[in-house]
Design a protein around this motif. Sequence first.
Motif, PDB file in Angstrom:
ATOM      1  N   THR A   1      -9.735 -36.921  16.661  1.00 50.97           N
ATOM      2  CA  THR A   1     -10.044 -37.409  15.316  1.00 50.97           C
ATOM      3  C   THR A   1      -8.785 -37.438  14.459  1.00 50.97           C
ATOM      4  O   THR A   1      -7.965 -36.520  14.504  1.00 50.97           O
ATOM      5  CB  THR A   1     -11.105 -36.512  14.664  1.00 50.97           C
TER       6      THR A   1
ATOM      7  N   ASP B   1     -12.858 -40.869  14.713  1.00 55.72           N
ATOM      8  CA  ASP B   1     -12.582 -40.671  16.128  1.00 55.72           C
ATOM      9  C   ASP B   1     -12.800 -42.028  16.775  1.00 55.72           C
ATOM     10  O   ASP B   1     -13.940 -42.431  17.022  1.00 55.72           O
ATOM     11  CB  ASP B   1     -13.510 -39.627  16.744  1.00 55.72           C
TER      12      ASP B   1
ATOM     13  N   ALA C   1     -18.088 -36.848  18.228  1.00 56.07           N
ATOM     14  CA  ALA C   1     -16.650 -36.897  17.973  1.00 56.07           C
ATOM     15  C   ALA C   1     -15.958 -35.662  18.544  1.00 56.07           C
ATOM     16  O   ALA C   1     -16.560 -34.587  18.668  1.00 56.07           O
ATOM     17  CB  ALA C   1     -16.374 -37.006  16.476  1.00 56.07           C
TER      18      ALA C   1
END
Length: 217
Positions: free
Chosen positions: A119, A81, A114
């Motif tokens: 991601t 990410d 994240a």
Amino acid sequence: MLRSDVLGGVPHAFSTRDPLDPGAVLPGGVLVRVKQVHSADVVFATEAMTGAPHADAIVTDQPGLLLGIVTADCAPVLLCDPHSGVVAAAHAGWRGAHGGVLENTVAAMVSLGADPAATVAAIGPTIAHPSYEVDGAFRSQFGDEDARFFGAGREGHWQFDLPAYVRHRLGCAGIDRIDDLGQDTYAQPGRFFSFRRATHRAEDTGGRQLSVIGLPE
């Protein structure tokens, strides 16, 4: 050395049979490895490890660490990410993928900040559908919902699509942007190590590809 466009400028690489120099990927970085055991276990790397814990995925948000996993038919999966600065490396053989190693990896990344929607993931060299024959005992480990990952084979056997199954499990974890490099380890003896090919040929089965990802200082 192979790279994925989806990971952009994040330091990373997938090796071939040629050795990969971690210092060329992340100068000054510290390589962090685990003892892979075909599990669904994930560890967090906050500093250089003195030992190698048993696990099949590593996650960090610490610059200067280069996460590394080795494979020789199983799928190496590198994740990032870029907005939160969290990266991960996962070893996804059929056992680990079936057991949830990819979902556990994404969950560990989320715990560090994240966002699955932000991601991205890259699947490196792995054994491909035409090369991966499995028997009835293998097929019985999967339910009817996974039938699409098994193609017709010779009597009593199927062809398993590991890369597609890995993509599916990443999708289950909320990852939409996935780059499969599409490199079949079994079918390219001059380029990649393959445990299954070496076994079939009664050759040395010790060769491995190294896949790494990290955050610059």
